[in-house]
Design a protein around this motif. Structure first.
Motif, short mmCIF file in Angstrom:
data_model
loop_
_atom_site.label_atom_id
_atom_site.label_comp_id
_atom_site.label_asym_id
_atom_site.label_seq_id
_atom_site.Cartn_x
_atom_site.Cartn_y
_atom_site.Cartn_z
N GLN A 35 0.75 -1.22 0.03
CA GLN A 35 0.06 0.03 0.06
C GLN A 35 0.95 1.24 0.05
O GLN A 35 0.48 2.33 -0.61
N ALA A 36 1.99 1.39 0.67
CA ALA A 36 2.95 2.40 0.89
C ALA A 36 3.59 2.69 -0.60
O ALA A 36 3.59 3.90 -1.06
N ILE A 37 4.09 1.51 -1.01
CA ILE A 37 4.65 1.65 -2.59
C ILE A 37 3.80 2.24 -3.61
O ILE A 37 3.97 3.09 -4.35
N ASP A 38 2.28 1.72 -3.23
CA ASP A 38 1.37 2.33 -4.21
C ASP A 38 1.16 3.69 -4.08
O ASP A 38 0.96 4.40 -5.10
N MET A 39 1.60 4.28 -2.90
CA MET A 39 1.49 5.61 -2.60
C MET A 39 2.54 6.39 -3.16
O MET A 39 2.85 7.76 -2.99
N GLY A 40 3.58 5.87 -3.45
CA GLY A 40 4.72 6.45 -3.96
C GLY A 40 5.84 6.58 -2.87
O GLY A 40 6.82 6.72 -2.92
N LEU A 41 5.56 5.93 -1.67
CA LEU A 41 6.60 5.92 -0.61
C LEU A 41 7.71 4.99 -0.93
O LEU A 41 7.67 4.03 -1.55
N TYR A 42 8.71 4.93 -0.07
CA TYR A 42 10.12 4.25 -0.21
C TYR A 42 9.95 3.47 1.10
O TYR A 42 8.98 3.80 2.14
N ILE A 43 10.65 2.37 1.23
CA ILE A 43 10.56 1.50 2.33
C ILE A 43 11.94 1.35 2.90
O ILE A 43 12.89 0.97 2.14
N SER A 44 12.25 1.68 3.98
CA SER A 44 13.75 1.61 4.54
C SER A 44 13.93 0.36 5.60
O SER A 44 13.14 0.20 6.35
N LEU A 45 14.91 -0.58 5.39
CA LEU A 45 15.05 -1.80 6.09
C LEU A 45 16.44 -1.57 7.07
O LEU A 45 17.27 -0.96 6.52
N SER A 46 16.15 -1.86 8.21
CA SER A 46 17.40 -1.78 9.05
C SER A 46 17.97 -3.29 9.44
O SER A 46 17.43 -4.07 9.08
N GLY A 47 18.73 -3.33 10.41
CA GLY A 47 19.51 -4.51 10.88
C GLY A 47 18.33 -5.62 11.45
O GLY A 47 18.73 -6.75 11.52
N ILE A 48 17.35 -5.23 11.40
CA ILE A 48 16.24 -6.18 12.19
C ILE A 48 16.20 -7.15 11.11
O ILE A 48 15.78 -8.43 11.29
N VAL A 49 16.23 -7.05 9.76
CA VAL A 49 16.10 -8.07 8.70
C VAL A 49 17.04 -9.13 8.72
O VAL A 49 16.88 -10.22 8.25
N THR A 50 18.18 -8.95 9.63
CA THR A 50 19.18 -9.83 9.81
C THR A 50 18.91 -10.92 11.02
O THR A 50 19.76 -11.92 11.18
N PHE A 51 17.72 -10.31 11.74
CA PHE A 51 17.47 -11.26 12.97
C PHE A 51 16.88 -12.51 12.61
O PHE A 51 15.96 -12.34 11.76
N GLN A 52 17.17 -13.70 13.30
CA GLN A 52 16.60 -14.85 12.80
C GLN A 52 15.13 -14.86 13.04
O GLN A 52 14.34 -15.28 12.16
N PRO A 64 26.93 3.73 11.83
CA PRO A 64 26.82 3.58 10.33
C PRO A 64 27.63 2.91 9.42
O PRO A 64 27.10 2.21 8.39
N GLY A 65 28.71 2.37 9.92
CA GLY A 65 29.53 1.67 9.13
C GLY A 65 28.91 0.07 8.99
O GLY A 65 29.18 -0.65 8.18
N TYR A 66 28.05 -0.45 9.81
CA TYR A 66 27.48 -1.49 9.93
C TYR A 66 26.18 -1.50 8.94
O TYR A 66 25.69 -2.67 8.52
N VAL A 67 26.01 -0.44 8.16
CA VAL A 67 24.78 -0.54 7.07
C VAL A 67 25.41 -1.53 6.16
O VAL A 67 24.56 -2.14 5.14
N VAL A 68 26.59 -1.98 5.91
CA VAL A 68 27.08 -2.73 5.08
C VAL A 68 26.73 -4.01 5.27
O VAL A 68 26.28 -4.88 4.30
N GLU A 69 26.45 -4.49 6.61
CA GLU A 69 25.96 -5.85 6.84
C GLU A 69 24.48 -6.08 6.39
O GLU A 69 23.98 -6.98 5.95
N VAL A 70 23.84 -4.78 6.62
CA VAL A 70 22.42 -4.84 6.21
C VAL A 70 22.20 -4.94 4.69
O VAL A 70 21.51 -5.90 4.15
N ALA A 71 23.11 -4.39 3.88
CA ALA A 71 23.15 -4.28 2.59
C ALA A 71 23.49 -5.60 1.87
O ALA A 71 22.83 -6.22 1.16
N GLU A 72 24.67 -6.32 2.56
CA GLU A 72 25.04 -7.74 2.20
C GLU A 72 23.87 -8.71 2.48
O GLU A 72 23.73 -9.73 1.67
N TYR A 73 23.33 -8.49 3.74
CA TYR A 73 22.10 -9.60 4.09
C TYR A 73 21.00 -9.36 3.07
O TYR A 73 20.32 -10.40 2.39
#
Ligand SMILES: [Zn+2]
Ligand SMILES: [Zn+2]
Length: 258
Positions: free
Chosen positions: A163-180, A218-227
């Motif tokens: 729904q957010a994407i349909d409205m034109g919004l962006y979605i940002s993901l944090s390190g939570i995505v790496t949590f099991q 901020p340097g740890y954003v690399v791990e978020v990207a890699e994941y």
């Protein structure tokens, strides 16, 4: 090159010298730009003083939904968010997970932020937790077509992302995505169109695996990207390029550094 689209550099509890080292570490890891996000207008000046010497750091201005004790009136918010160095309005939004009892004040504050974003023509940084319907409804009702924004540190449902994407919004993901435990979020991370995806640390909180439990930076954003790249079956370079392009498209007042 990576961008950390959302961090709180004033909350790291570091001396100016330590902060300089933290930012140097980020640069060494290929993080070219950071957006330092305000959680309180009252503390904005202090935050700005902390980071104004770094030309790879931009700032936003707003009141976090969980900081309603610092709520400010519309005129003050408009005045502060209009300052030339401010590239975005927020973070704002709704959080019923941690603070359902301040719902009314949060709603009022969120609407003020949306209106300020419309007037200043700056993008919104939106925090949303267990408040899916109200978040989307208020954006639908008050946001101008020309105003855009990001749902930051996204942890909600696939349906809300769509729904957010349909409205034109962006979605940002944090390190939570790496949590099991974040099984649902991993699926969402695979499905967000690549041209709407941002990455962030939300440091000092939410350090990604393998730094979980430590102070984030901020340097740890690399791990978020890699994941996320691995989840999507693309190279980290491709993910970095797309999320960096998206960042500069949304936060167009940020100067691009190479
Ligand atoms: Zn947040
Ligand atoms: Zn934040």
């Amino acid at each position: 090159m990576f961008v950390d689209s959302h961090c709180h550099l004033d909350r790291l509890g570091q001396s100016p010298e330590q902060l300089k080292q933290t930012l140097e570490f980020a640069t060494q890891r290929g993080v070219s730009h950071m957006l330092c996000v305000a959680v309180s207008v009252r503390e904005y000046e202090q935050m700005y003083e902390t980071v104004r010497g770094f030309d790879n750091v931009s700032v936003s201005c707003g009141v976090h939904p969980l900081h309603q004790e610092d709520a400010c009136d519309f005129v003050t918010l408009l005045d502060m968010a209009s300052r030339p160095e401010v590239v975005a309005v927020g973070e704002t939004g709704l959080d019923y997970h941690y603070s359902a009892e301040t719902r009314e004040v949060q709603l009022h504050s969120f609407v003020d932020h949306i209106k300020v974003a419309n007037v200043t023509n700056k993008p919104l940084i939106i925090h949303t937790r267990d408040a899916r319907d109200d978040t989307l409804a208020l954006l639908n009702e008050h946001k101008d077509d020309s105003t855009n924004g990001v749902l930051h540190c996204f942890t909600e449902t696939q349906e809300m992302a769509e729904q957010a994407i349909d409205m034109g919004l962006y979605i940002s993901l944090s390190g939570i995505v790496t949590f099991q435990s974040a099984k649902r979020l991993k699926k969402v991370a695979q499905s967000i169109p690549l041209d709407r995806l941002l990455i962030e640390t939300d440091s000092p909180w939410l350090a990604p695996v393998p730094y979980r439990g430590k102070q984030n930076q901020p340097g740890y954003v690399v791990e978020v990207a890699e994941y996320i790249a691995k989840l999507r079956g693309i190279s980290v370079e491709e993910l970095a390029r797309a999320t960096t392009d998206n960042f500069y498209r949304l936060f167009s007042a940020c100067k691009r550094h190479h």
